[in-house]
Write an enzyme that holds these catalytic residues in place. Sequence first.
Site, PDB file in Angstrom:
ATOM      1  N   HIS A 196      13.250  11.570  -8.905  1.00  0.00           N
ATOM      2  CA  HIS A 196      12.953  10.333  -9.654  1.00  0.00           C
ATOM      3  C   HIS A 196      12.637   9.184  -8.684  1.00  0.00           C
ATOM      4  CE1 HIS A 196      13.862  11.611 -13.718  1.00  0.00           C
ATOM      5  NE2 HIS A 196      15.092  11.989 -13.424  1.00  0.00           N
ATOM      6  N   GLU A 225      10.705  13.055 -15.517  1.00  0.00           N
ATOM      7  CA  GLU A 225      11.551  14.251 -15.422  1.00  0.00           C
ATOM      8  C   GLU A 225      10.816  15.378 -14.686  1.00  0.00           C
ATOM      9  OE1 GLU A 225      14.538  13.684 -16.309  1.00  0.00           O
ATOM     10  OE2 GLU A 225      15.452  15.680 -16.274  1.00  0.00           O
ATOM     11  N   HIS A 283      17.904  16.014  -7.606  1.00  0.00           N
ATOM     12  CA  HIS A 283      17.251  15.672  -8.884  1.00  0.00           C
ATOM     13  C   HIS A 283      16.901  14.175  -8.912  1.00  0.00           C
ATOM     14  CE1 HIS A 283      16.613  16.141 -13.303  1.00  0.00           C
ATOM     15  NE2 HIS A 283      16.976  14.865 -13.310  1.00  0.00           N
ATOM     16  N   GLU A 284      17.888  13.339  -8.619  1.00  0.00           N
ATOM     17  CA  GLU A 284      17.653  11.882  -8.643  1.00  0.00           C
ATOM     18  C   GLU A 284      16.678  11.478  -7.545  1.00  0.00           C
ATOM     19  OE1 GLU A 284      18.625  10.524 -11.263  1.00  0.00           O
ATOM     20  OE2 GLU A 284      20.051  12.090 -11.846  1.00  0.00           O
TER      21      GLU A 284
END
Lengths: 500, 500
Positions: free
Chosen positions: A269, A295, A265-266
């Site tokens: 980003h 997001e 997930h990170e």
Amino acid sequence: MSLLAYEEEFLETLQKISKYEQAYKLMYWDMRTGTPKKAREERFEAIGQLSADIYQMKTSARMNELLTVLFEQKERLPEDTLRALEEAKKEYERNKTIPEQEFKEYMILKSKAESVWEEAKKASDFSLFSPYLEKLIEYNKRFITYWGYDGHPYNALLDLYEPGVTVDTLDQLFAELRKSIVPLVQKIADSPNKPDTSFVYKHFPKERQRELCHFFLEKLGYDFDAGRLDESVHPFQVTINSGDARVTTSFNECDFRSAIFGTIHECGHAIYEQNIDKALSGTNLFDGASMGVHESQSLFYENFIARHLGFWKQYFHKMKEASPQQFEQVTADAFYRAVNESKPSLIRTEADELTYPLHIMIRYEIEKAIYSDEVSVEELPSLWNEKYEAYLGITPPNDAQGILQDVHWSDGSFGYFPSYALGYMYAAQLRAKLLEELPEFDQFIEKGNFQPIRKWLTERVHIHGKRKKPLDIIKNATGEELNISYLIHYLEEKYTALYL
Amino acid sequence: MSLLAYEEEFLETLQKISKYEQAYKLMYWDMRTGTPKKAREERFEAIGQLSADIYQMKTSARMNELLTVLFEQKERLPEDTLRALEEAKKEYERNKTIPEQEFKEYMILKSKAESVWEEAKKASDFSLFSPYLEKLIEYNKRFITYWGYDGHPYNALLDLYEPGVTVDTLDQLFAELRKSIVPLVQKIADSPNKPDTSFVYKHFPKERQRELCHFFLEKLGYDFDAGRLDESVHPFQVTINSGDARVTTSFNECDFRSAIFGTIHECGHAIYEQNIDKALSGTNLFDGASMGVHESQSLFYENFIARHLGFWKQYFHKMKEASPQQFEQVTADAFYRAVNESKPSLIRTEADELTYPLHIMIRYEIEKAIYSDEVSVEELPSLWNEKYEAYLGITPPNDAQGILQDVHWSDGSFGYFPSYALGYMYAAQLRAKLLEELPEFDQFIEKGNFQPIRKWLTERVHIHGKRKKPLDIIKNATGEELNISYLIHYLEEKYTALYL
């Protein structure tokens, strides 16, 4: 002074602010990854000093002059300077319309509220936090009147995180979402076809998890020459400068999912940040287009890539090598099913892909009610619980697992939650377009060849930084306005195949 | 404005400077422990911005006013404020007597010189560096005339690092040192009684070394709640705030000594910083008394504690556990002898306790010659080589292992080297007094009970921070003026027992 001289001074000021922000963000990162206990108090003071200096630079009389003069001749400015000017002006006005004394009091209130919220959550007692929440809401209601708004007052708050998105839009999007997802969640709850998830909770050594996180980051195209991976209580991504997009993760030896999917997930980003046009370095446009667009990238990597069957066809053997006993009897397919388990749950951050948007919808409806004066602070816990029962079929047994679970309100962040759901919608719409233009998407994932996907996302999203507004990015990339049907279609297809 | 108001503003300015220094030092630490490659350029810019801001605060017109007004009424100031004032005034004058343009040019020169030195060292070619060294020396010679001095011009440079110490003092100290140490080094070189050091170079896994470093730091009383251990190319200690004294180390799997003794050396620096009176936090007195006093503490821990026979009687088994094969045939006594091997060598940072002061003496004599115009830059390599032959009996085969080995000159740090030797003298004199007052010193070490030793050093040295001047600290702690006979006695006794 010539226009050019004003422009130069404006851009130099942005550069100076960005240098202070580098220092500030490094201190922030350090606080969350390893500042020693006894260093914290003085570190807070230094962080406070630098953020006050940054605030001062952004709101000085000189900044006002620069903004005014440049704005008067905006037709003569290069495009990037104009966008930077618009952003700086918006921030200036947002800050300066609040009387200075009130702004200071609000800052003090926020700094206290976070620790009160922590205590209240620990004690699972909303009444401890409610006086602070009450005041935080009062301040924000006043700010809204200072800032002004069109239509619903909550629009002023939405604009902070997702410029261009309004209550009208969200009401319509969430109504459609509710109509399709709530029955689907119910059908899945009733389905006898449930995955076996028992192996998920077996011991998976932390060091092996760390190695895998490094491995996946590299495979997905995270550039370790422009970032690093560390450990923190909650995973996060922070960009310290244009060559330094750091990610963190947290390890749970009894549930590998938090580290693996948290890191990916990170990673989404960070890949966004690593691919913003370097020409924007040191300006206020070196940033994601919005919270929601940001997001969209993290969710794309976490859900559309790392929760894809093809991904585990390719990489499940790495999990097996890292923790052989745990996965001895498990197939790639069973693994895929387990990491896509869907069930109604109380905690947003632990929710699966399908039920996650419902958690956001609940918060959106509650925040909207707060800012249209339809609910009092003391009624919030019961409203919260009713909505969890209505949409997810479960009722929180206490405040800690209910209304007190998220930190956002204690920080005064109202209007932020919808960005999580918007990000998901953006991601799904981007995915649909990508499938059209790169029909080999599934095969790319199955072969571990992420470069074409990353390239596509970079060209459509990353490269622009904050040059474009969120809804323009989506429209330019996909050729149409925001359309929730892509997300609904994705979820229906995926979860029907998994459960029904 | 009242005196009190001036004092308050002065102290607030110090606090503000210290907050900027926190940010600056964290960026410095990060640069050396893990800033990603692509982040470096922008990080340098941010570091440059903050150091310019710090310089500006220290040398502003307002600071001048504060210093002048307060100094006029210095009798009325509390003792700590007065000392802080003296330090700030000294720094102000040192900076402001240099014309601004010249100061800027010097800063640019220094930033270039360091990379030129690196290149020159890599190519082992002094002629590449000499034009820069020439200019650096010219600037410093001019600075000396601006600053003024008593006696020898080199005194002005010594004062930067070791206030109160002069060429007269050093000449006398080094003469005595030379007289005793040079023949002793010769006798040891001739002694057939050499330790077996072959096992030192065997493979010692890095992770086990890291665990041992943690273990020793804890045992010695390093407070991990007020610091942390990281890895860097060269070990160092940096104090970010009064609760954050970090140490780093570097690991060599084929020579455990660099990590173990390097860590314990930095531990000595850190324990100093961790025990400065917290009342001085955020002022310019929260610091070691001088470079030399700081070095006295690191050398005390590294040499007098960790190179003590009793230390290895207590802890050799830990080494054996960490790397069993390596030490299978080795006794604690043989280990002790090996880590105290003495032999003439070319590289200062790798020198043993006995020959180390000679390396410093050579640099001192050369720097003194430079600043009394007795040697030209082009003559330096041959002067260097002659002195190595005269004092250590060896001649560097090239510039990289000779005159180019140390970074200090490229940074304009002249007058710094003597502090290393002074630190050693301070340490030995403190040790002699400590032995008198705590005659169980040897037993404490053998039992791993370091608390009484740390307490003694804290009371005599650490607690005072920069409140006292270096020679006053030594005199107050030991009851006499600086006296090199303690160091000579220590070295003679230790190395006679080991070799003769």
